[in-house]
Scaffold this motif. Structure first.
Motif, mmCIF file in Angstrom:
data_model
loop_
_atom_site.group_PDB
_atom_site.id
_atom_site.type_symbol
_atom_site.label_atom_id
_atom_site.label_comp_id
_atom_site.label_asym_id
_atom_site.label_seq_id
_atom_site.Cartn_x
_atom_site.Cartn_y
_atom_site.Cartn_z
ATOM 1 N N UNK A 1 21.276 49.805 27.894
ATOM 2 C CA UNK A 1 22.602 49.272 27.580
ATOM 3 C C UNK A 1 23.301 48.697 28.805
ATOM 4 N N UNK A 2 22.524 48.129 29.703
ATOM 5 C CA UNK A 2 23.087 47.415 30.838
ATOM 6 C C UNK A 2 23.072 45.923 30.517
ATOM 7 N N UNK A 3 24.198 45.254 30.794
ATOM 8 C CA UNK A 3 24.364 43.845 30.465
ATOM 9 C C UNK A 3 24.377 43.048 31.765
ATOM 10 N N UNK A 4 23.551 42.002 31.821
ATOM 11 C CA UNK A 4 23.445 41.172 33.013
ATOM 12 C C UNK A 4 23.908 39.753 32.706
ATOM 13 N N UNK A 5 24.636 39.174 33.663
ATOM 14 C CA UNK A 5 25.089 37.789 33.543
ATOM 15 C C UNK A 5 24.360 36.944 34.579
ATOM 16 N N UNK A 6 24.013 35.722 34.176
ATOM 17 C CA UNK A 6 23.339 34.808 35.102
ATOM 18 C C UNK A 6 23.784 33.381 34.829
ATOM 19 N N UNK A 7 24.118 32.684 35.902
ATOM 20 C CA UNK A 7 24.282 31.237 35.800
ATOM 21 C C UNK A 7 22.963 30.608 36.220
ATOM 22 N N UNK A 8 22.786 29.348 35.882
ATOM 23 C CA UNK A 8 21.490 28.719 36.151
ATOM 24 C C UNK A 8 21.242 28.535 37.644
ATOM 25 N N UNK A 9 22.301 28.538 38.445
ATOM 26 C CA UNK A 9 22.141 28.272 39.874
ATOM 27 C C UNK A 9 22.134 29.547 40.730
ATOM 28 N N UNK A 10 22.419 30.702 40.149
ATOM 29 C CA UNK A 10 22.582 31.910 40.957
ATOM 30 C C UNK A 10 21.785 33.073 40.382
ATOM 31 N N UNK A 11 21.645 34.117 41.210
ATOM 32 C CA UNK A 11 20.972 35.336 40.763
ATOM 33 C C UNK A 11 21.854 36.071 39.759
ATOM 34 N N UNK A 12 21.236 36.881 38.909
ATOM 35 C CA UNK A 12 22.003 37.597 37.910
ATOM 36 C C UNK A 12 22.836 38.709 38.557
ATOM 37 N N UNK B 1 27.953 44.990 32.884
ATOM 38 C CA UNK B 1 28.341 46.277 32.297
ATOM 39 C C UNK B 1 27.179 47.254 32.422
ATOM 40 N N UNK B 2 27.518 48.537 32.416
ATOM 41 C CA UNK B 2 26.503 49.591 32.346
ATOM 42 C C UNK B 2 27.047 50.690 31.441
ATOM 43 N N UNK C 1 34.395 53.657 27.229
ATOM 44 C CA UNK C 1 34.545 54.159 28.593
ATOM 45 C C UNK C 1 35.887 53.712 29.155
ATOM 46 N N UNK C 2 36.599 54.640 29.760
ATOM 47 C CA UNK C 2 37.835 54.307 30.457
ATOM 48 C C UNK C 2 37.549 54.322 31.951
ATOM 49 N N UNK C 3 37.843 53.203 32.626
ATOM 50 C CA UNK C 3 37.550 53.074 34.052
ATOM 51 C C UNK C 3 38.813 52.736 34.829
ATOM 52 N N UNK C 4 38.874 53.229 36.058
ATOM 53 C CA UNK C 4 39.947 52.892 36.981
ATOM 54 C C UNK C 4 39.342 52.458 38.297
ATOM 55 N N UNK C 5 40.120 51.707 39.072
ATOM 56 C CA UNK C 5 39.663 51.367 40.415
ATOM 57 C C UNK C 5 39.647 52.644 41.244
ATOM 58 N N UNK C 6 38.515 52.934 41.848
ATOM 59 C CA UNK C 6 38.360 54.192 42.574
ATOM 60 C C UNK C 6 39.422 54.324 43.659
ATOM 61 N N UNK D 1 35.892 49.801 28.364
ATOM 62 C CA UNK D 1 34.667 49.154 27.904
ATOM 63 C C UNK D 1 34.295 49.768 26.561
ATOM 64 N N UNK D 2 33.968 48.928 25.589
ATOM 65 C CA UNK D 2 33.520 49.400 24.280
ATOM 66 C C UNK D 2 32.071 48.978 24.091
ATOM 67 N N UNK D 3 31.210 49.946 23.796
ATOM 68 C CA UNK D 3 29.786 49.655 23.673
ATOM 69 C C UNK D 3 29.538 48.622 22.584
ATOM 70 N N UNK D 4 28.772 47.607 22.914
ATOM 71 C CA UNK D 4 28.458 46.551 21.967
ATOM 72 C C UNK D 4 29.499 45.453 21.900
ATOM 73 N N UNK D 5 30.632 45.632 22.598
ATOM 74 C CA UNK D 5 31.707 44.628 22.577
ATOM 75 C C UNK D 5 32.025 44.117 23.973
ATOM 76 N N UNK D 6 32.159 45.020 24.931
ATOM 77 C CA UNK D 6 32.521 44.619 26.285
ATOM 78 C C UNK D 6 33.877 45.163 26.669
ATOM 79 N N UNK D 7 34.611 44.425 27.496
ATOM 80 C CA UNK D 7 35.878 44.896 28.050
ATOM 81 C C UNK D 7 37.067 44.380 27.251
#
Length: 299
Positions: free
Chosen positions: A101-112, A116-117, A153-158, A168-174
């Motif tokens: 359930x880790x989500x990766x983003x990639x543009x065509x010109x850059x590394x992924x 989300x995790x 998942x509820x997240x805060x800046x450390x 974050x909602x699983x299957x939906x995102x932020x």
């Protein structure tokens, strides 16, 4: 007769076990399929509300055709900027999802990059390179419009709890949009997720105020409400600019009503000390029913 009875009983048990195994497998696979974020059936309607500038836009995202990059299968991200979603265009971005359930983003010109995790646990951290480190402070479950239960998942800046939180909602995102939620780390927050669909059916949130913002919705050509300060700590002040605004509502990102009241004077002061830190939606309404929508941030 005993041998026949044992034979039938034994085979009945075997059949029952197989039946239960198949049923369990079906339920499990259905649940897993339902929680897949990177799916062609999903659509996100997102808005950027005016906060530090008068600019805004609303757009929709769909994941359409597949493509292989270095042996990995991605789905291309398509955008639509009209309310009817009649035209879709690819803008060089793509997503993939692994079995954890880790989500990766990639543009065509850059590394992924890891977007989300959803395998994170409470107290785990999620580093956003060059921006900040998020920490999971709480995990619960929410119910969607179709009855599905999803992990949230509820997240805060450390080490910076005053900055507010992100869900974050699983299957939906932020709650801050699908792609640009990294901007949660910066001064100006990211996009806001308005509505999420599967196969054209509204899945989240339960009762959205609006699912796509147009120029008329923002009333950008009319004298409008001015508010100060934004971001705020405890109170905001509305200046109705002699317009015919009669009432206001304040909603959280999930669309739940948090506060409401009447606008009886050109300047209205609102005490919001009881609200948690985070992003909220201010809706002001005229006597003719027209509305103006703004995003407000509580520190």
């Amino acid at each position: 007769m005993k041998q026949i009875f044992y034979y039938l009983t034994e085979h009945k048990m075997v059949f029952t076990c197989i039946h239960l195994l198949c049923l369990t497998s079906f339920i499990t696979n259905s649940r897993l399929h339902a929680q897949v974020l990177v799916s062609k059936e999903n659509q996100w309607n997102v808005a950027i509300y005016p906060t530090f500038s008068p600019e805004y836009k609303s757009y929709a995202i769909r994941l359409l055709d597949d493509t292989l990059v270095n042996g990995l299968r991605y789905r291309k991200i398509y955008y639509s900027y009209d309310k009817q979603n009649t035209q879709w265009e690819y803008q060089n971005g793509m997503l993939r999802e692994d079995t954890l359930k880790r989500i990766y983003y990639k543009s065509e010109q850059a590394a992924e990059v890891l977007l989300y995790d959803f395998s994170l646990k409470v107290k785990d951290t999620f580093k956003i390179p060059q921006f900040c480190t998020l920490q999971v402070v709480e995990i619960d479950t929410i119910k969607l419009n179709d009855g599905q239960l999803r992990k949230r998942l509820k997240l805060m800046i450390k080490d910076q709890p005053i900055w507010g939180h992100e869900y974050w909602i699983e299957g939906i995102g932020s709650q801050f949009g699908l792609i640009n939620h990294f901007n949660f780390c910066e001064t100006d927050y990211a996009d806001v997720l308005l509505c999420f669909y599967i196969k054209g059916n509204l899945i989240y949130p339960m009762s959205p105020l609006i699912c796509f913002i147009t120029e008329n919705d923002e009333a950008s050509n009319e004298p409008g409400i001015k508010l100060f300060p934004n971001p705020f700590h405890s109170k905001i002040e509305l200046n109705s600019n002699n317009s015919n605004f009669t009432c206001f509502k304040i909603l959280n990102i999930d669309g739940h009503l948090m506060h409401q009241g009447h606008i009886d004077n050109p300047i209205t002061k609102i005490n919001l000390e009881t609200l948690d830190s985070g992003i909220y939606i201010l809706v002001v309404q005229k006597d003719d029913g027209n509305q103006q929508v703004k995003r407000i941030i509580k520190r």
